[in-house]
Structures are given as structure tokens and as C-alpha cells.
Design a protein around this motif. Structure first.
Motif, PDB file in Angstrom:
ATOM      1  N   ALA A  36     -11.384 -26.333 -17.948  1.00  5.91           N
ATOM      2  CA  ALA A  36     -12.476 -26.084 -17.012  1.00  5.91           C
ATOM      3  C   ALA A  36     -13.402 -27.280 -16.939  1.00  5.91           C
ATOM      4  O   ALA A  36     -13.594 -27.996 -17.928  1.00  5.91           O
ATOM      5  CB  ALA A  36     -13.267 -24.853 -17.432  1.00  5.91           C
ATOM      6  N   ASN A  37     -13.993 -27.478 -15.769  1.00  9.13           N
ATOM      7  CA  ASN A  37     -15.111 -28.396 -15.568  1.00  9.13           C
ATOM      8  C   ASN A  37     -16.374 -27.553 -15.444  1.00  9.13           C
ATOM      9  O   ASN A  37     -16.450 -26.667 -14.575  1.00  9.13           O
ATOM     10  CB  ASN A  37     -14.911 -29.228 -14.305  1.00  9.13           C
ATOM     11  CG  ASN A  37     -13.744 -30.166 -14.404  1.00  9.13           C
ATOM     12  OD1 ASN A  37     -13.601 -30.876 -15.396  1.00  9.13           O
ATOM     13  ND2 ASN A  37     -12.890 -30.178 -13.392  1.00  9.13           N
ATOM     14  N   GLY A  64      -9.257 -26.912 -23.276  1.00 10.68           N
ATOM     15  CA  GLY A  64     -10.366 -27.842 -23.338  1.00 10.68           C
ATOM     16  C   GLY A  64     -11.271 -27.710 -22.133  1.00 10.68           C
ATOM     17  O   GLY A  64     -10.949 -27.023 -21.157  1.00 10.68           O
ATOM     18  N   TYR A  65     -12.434 -28.381 -22.222  1.00 11.02           N
ATOM     19  CA  TYR A  65     -13.362 -28.356 -21.099  1.00 11.02           C
ATOM     20  C   TYR A  65     -14.175 -29.639 -21.077  1.00 11.02           C
ATOM     21  O   TYR A  65     -14.339 -30.308 -22.097  1.00 11.02           O
ATOM     22  CB  TYR A  65     -14.297 -27.146 -21.173  1.00 11.02           C
ATOM     23  CG  TYR A  65     -15.128 -27.036 -22.431  1.00 11.02           C
ATOM     24  CD1 TYR A  65     -16.295 -27.791 -22.604  1.00 11.02           C
ATOM     25  CD2 TYR A  65     -14.769 -26.161 -23.444  1.00 11.02           C
ATOM     26  CE1 TYR A  65     -17.063 -27.688 -23.754  1.00 11.02           C
ATOM     27  CE2 TYR A  65     -15.541 -26.043 -24.599  1.00 11.02           C
ATOM     28  CZ  TYR A  65     -16.678 -26.810 -24.746  1.00 11.02           C
ATOM     29  OH  TYR A  65     -17.431 -26.704 -25.886  1.00 11.02           O
ATOM     30  N   TYR A  66     -14.665 -29.978 -19.891  1.00 11.23           N
ATOM     31  CA  TYR A  66     -15.662 -31.025 -19.718  1.00 11.23           C
ATOM     32  C   TYR A  66     -16.971 -30.325 -19.358  1.00 11.23           C
ATOM     33  O   TYR A  66     -17.037 -29.604 -18.358  1.00 11.23           O
ATOM     34  CB  TYR A  66     -15.276 -31.985 -18.598  1.00 11.23           C
ATOM     35  CG  TYR A  66     -14.103 -32.866 -18.925  1.00 11.23           C
ATOM     36  CD1 TYR A  66     -14.255 -34.027 -19.684  1.00 11.23           C
ATOM     37  CD2 TYR A  66     -12.822 -32.545 -18.470  1.00 11.23           C
ATOM     38  CE1 TYR A  66     -13.174 -34.837 -19.980  1.00 11.23           C
ATOM     39  CE2 TYR A  66     -11.730 -33.347 -18.768  1.00 11.23           C
ATOM     40  CZ  TYR A  66     -11.916 -34.492 -19.522  1.00 11.23           C
ATOM     41  OH  TYR A  66     -10.841 -35.282 -19.814  1.00 11.23           O
ATOM     42  N   ARG A 103     -27.074 -23.981 -31.769  1.00 14.48           N
ATOM     43  CA  ARG A 103     -25.727 -24.593 -31.670  1.00 14.48           C
ATOM     44  C   ARG A 103     -25.080 -24.070 -30.382  1.00 14.48           C
ATOM     45  O   ARG A 103     -24.354 -23.107 -30.356  1.00 14.48           O
ATOM     46  CB  ARG A 103     -24.881 -24.206 -32.890  1.00 14.48           C
ATOM     47  CG  ARG A 103     -23.498 -24.808 -32.894  1.00 14.48           C
ATOM     48  CD  ARG A 103     -22.806 -24.523 -34.228  1.00 14.48           C
ATOM     49  NE  ARG A 103     -21.421 -24.986 -34.181  1.00 14.48           N
ATOM     50  CZ  ARG A 103     -20.366 -24.185 -34.261  1.00 14.48           C
ATOM     51  NH1 ARG A 103     -20.540 -22.885 -34.350  1.00 14.48           N
ATOM     52  NH2 ARG A 103     -19.148 -24.670 -34.234  1.00 14.48           N
ATOM     53  N   CYS A 104     -25.372 -24.758 -29.297  1.00 13.82           N
ATOM     54  CA  CYS A 104     -25.049 -24.192 -27.985  1.00 13.82           C
ATOM     55  C   CYS A 104     -23.735 -24.693 -27.419  1.00 13.82           C
ATOM     56  O   CYS A 104     -23.183 -24.085 -26.516  1.00 13.82           O
ATOM     57  CB  CYS A 104     -26.162 -24.511 -26.995  1.00 13.82           C
ATOM     58  SG  CYS A 104     -27.693 -23.645 -27.375  1.00 13.82           S
ATOM     59  N   LEU A 105     -23.228 -25.819 -27.917  1.00  7.46           N
ATOM     60  CA  LEU A 105     -22.013 -26.376 -27.336  1.00  7.46           C
ATOM     61  C   LEU A 105     -21.020 -26.680 -28.456  1.00  7.46           C
ATOM     62  O   LEU A 105     -20.832 -27.837 -28.836  1.00  7.46           O
ATOM     63  CB  LEU A 105     -22.317 -27.654 -26.537  1.00  7.46           C
ATOM     64  CG  LEU A 105     -23.113 -27.437 -25.252  1.00  7.46           C
ATOM     65  CD1 LEU A 105     -23.683 -28.746 -24.743  1.00  7.46           C
ATOM     66  CD2 LEU A 105     -22.247 -26.799 -24.183  1.00  7.46           C
ATOM     67  N   PRO A 106     -20.365 -25.667 -29.018  1.00  8.64           N
ATOM     68  CA  PRO A 106     -19.396 -25.913 -30.085  1.00  8.64           C
ATOM     69  C   PRO A 106     -18.259 -26.791 -29.607  1.00  8.64           C
ATOM     70  O   PRO A 106     -17.814 -26.680 -28.475  1.00  8.64           O
ATOM     71  CB  PRO A 106     -18.896 -24.512 -30.440  1.00  8.64           C
ATOM     72  CG  PRO A 106     -19.878 -23.566 -29.863  1.00  8.64           C
ATOM     73  CD  PRO A 106     -20.464 -24.251 -28.685  1.00  8.64           C
ATOM     74  N   SER A 107     -17.800 -27.675 -30.467  1.00 11.54           N
ATOM     75  CA  SER A 107     -16.668 -28.521 -30.107  1.00 11.54           C
ATOM     76  C   SER A 107     -15.367 -27.746 -30.236  1.00 11.54           C
ATOM     77  O   SER A 107     -15.275 -26.773 -30.977  1.00 11.54           O
ATOM     78  CB  SER A 107     -16.624 -29.754 -31.015  1.00 11.54           C
ATOM     79  OG  SER A 107     -16.510 -29.351 -32.355  1.00 11.54           O
ATOM     80  N   VAL A 108     -14.355 -28.171 -29.473  1.00 11.70           N
ATOM     81  CA  VAL A 108     -13.051 -27.523 -29.526  1.00 11.70           C
ATOM     82  C   VAL A 108     -12.002 -28.578 -29.794  1.00 11.70           C
ATOM     83  O   VAL A 108     -12.251 -29.762 -29.670  1.00 11.70           O
ATOM     84  CB  VAL A 108     -12.733 -26.768 -28.212  1.00 11.70           C
ATOM     85  CG1 VAL A 108     -13.714 -25.649 -28.024  1.00 11.70           C
ATOM     86  CG2 VAL A 108     -12.770 -27.697 -27.020  1.00 11.70           C
TER      87      VAL A 108
END
Length: 223
Positions: free
Chosen positions: A180-181, A203-205, A218-223
Motif C-alpha cells: 500500500a501507498n 510492505g507499505y510506503y 509508537r505510531c508507525l511500527p516497522s515491518v
């Protein structure tokens, strides 16, 4: 504070718009595969709190008038006062489907709930789903779930109060083979603004989003 709404432009002759004012009308237009379905800015449609109550088909667009001068039409899902978890998406979107310039209000806006309802979820193996210029709130599990779907576009939305303890995602990319974007959205009072499950091919951008102070840090956890 602006909630990041824009004034949308639809390059479609208004004579081709099909207008819905009730759930029955909206569901019938979707089932008849009408391509453009318009909900006026002063209309609220009560959508049943059930799995797949609305199914946006391939290349169908459901839209309203949310802009700098209008809140836009509302899809309202009421809370169920029972012990069931309601672990399902209410709205499914297929390839090329679009939800635009709407208010999409879920049943629960608090963290202490047993409910696990998802607002919008992509159909499995769908591509190019678009969710834009909408206000999405009150969904215990997630406002938007990208599940085994590629190249979804989530942009210029105001996504807030999706905040159940242990879940509570503004946008979640999950179950692998999903991309997703996610750009130019405002997030507030979500447990996580954006998250992923870390599955293969997933994944996402996330770019040019504004994450406000409400909800978890912690609003944008990495994947």
C-alpha cells in the motif's frame, strides 16, 4: 486544525451518477454494478453491523462531497450491545474500487471494548483499491485493512479514534502479499497509525502523513 480534507474533482458527467439515500438503495446499486454512486453531503445511511454489509465491486466508486465546505455524506454503523466480538469487516472493496469524500463511522470509539470490527477491507487478490479524502473513525480493529491486496492507495484521509487495546490501527497491511501507498493522511487517537504484520511479500510506503499526539507514541511500527 484542518482535518486535511480537499475539494475533490470527479471527471464524470453528473448525469451518470446514481444517487443513494438509504442502505437498501446503496446495496441495490452496488449489486447492479453501477459504476458511480453518489451520497449527498446531508445524507446519513445506516449500514448494518455485519460482515460484508457493503461490497464495493471492481471499478465501482462510492463518493460524496466532503470538502473544505462540506462534511460529506455519512455511512453509520451502530454498536451492538452484546458479548460477541464482531470480528469482521463491514465494507469490502474489490480491484479498482474507490471510497471517496465520505464519513465512515464505526461502532466503538473507546479502547476498553471486546469488539474487533474492521471498517474497510480489501478483497483478497485485489489491486489498485483507493480510499481517499474521507473521515474514518470508530473501528476497534482497524479503520482500513489491506489484506492480501496489492498497490492500494490510502490518501488525504482523516483517520482517528480506532483505538481498541491490543489492536486499534488506522491502516493495517496484513496477512502477507499486501502492499500500500499511505500518504497525506492525518492520524489521531489510533493505537497505531499504520502497522503491518510482517508477512512475506508485505510492505507499505507511508509518506507525508501527520500523526497527532493522541493515541500511542509508537505510531508507525516497522515491518
Amino acid at each position: 486544525m484542518s482535518d486535511h480534507r480537499v475539494t475533490p474533482s470527479y471527471n464524470v458527467d453528473p448525469s451518470l451518477w446514481n444517487r443513494a439515500t438509504t442502505y437498501e438503495e446503496l446495496k441495490a446499486l452496488l449489486e447492479h454494478k453501477e459504476q458511480y454512486i453518489y451520497i449527498a453531503g446531508d445524507v446519513t445511511i445506516d449500514v448494518p453491523n455485519e460482515k460484508g454489509a457493503l461490497k464495493i465491486g471492481s471499478n465501482q466508486t462510492v463518493f460524496s462531497s466532503r470538502s473544505v465546505s462540506s462534511d460529506g455524506g455519512r455511512l453509520l454503523v451502530a454498536e451492538k450491545y452484546d458479548s460477541n466480538a464482531d470480528e469482521y469487516p463491514v465494507i469490502y472493496v474489490a480491484s479498482g474500487g474507490r471510497l471517496s469524500s465520505l464519513r465512515i463511522e464505526g461502532p466503538v470509539q473507546v479502547s476498553d471494548t471486546a469488539k474487533k470490527t474492521i471498517g474497510i477491507q480489501t478483497e483478497v487478490d485485489s489491486v489498485n483499491v483507493m480510499i481517499d479524502n474521507s473521515e474514518i473513525y470508530g473501528w476497534p480493529w482497524a479503520g482500513v485493512s489491506i489484506k492480501k491486496s496489492r498497490d492500494a492507495n490510502i490518501h488525504h484521509n482523516y483517520i482517528h479514534h480506532n483505538i481498541k487495546s491490543g489492536l486499534g490501527y488506522g491502516v493495517v497491511v496484513q496477512n502477507g502479499h499486501a502492499t500500500a501507498n499511505i500518504e497525506c493522511n492525518i492520524f489521531d487517537y489510533n493505537r497505531h497509525a499504520v502497522a503491518g504484520s510482517g508477512g512475506s511479500g508485505e510492505g507499505y510506503y507511508a509518506t507525508h502523513n501527520l500523526v497527532m499526539q493522541g493515541g500511542r507514541t509508537r505510531c508507525l511500527p516497522s515491518v
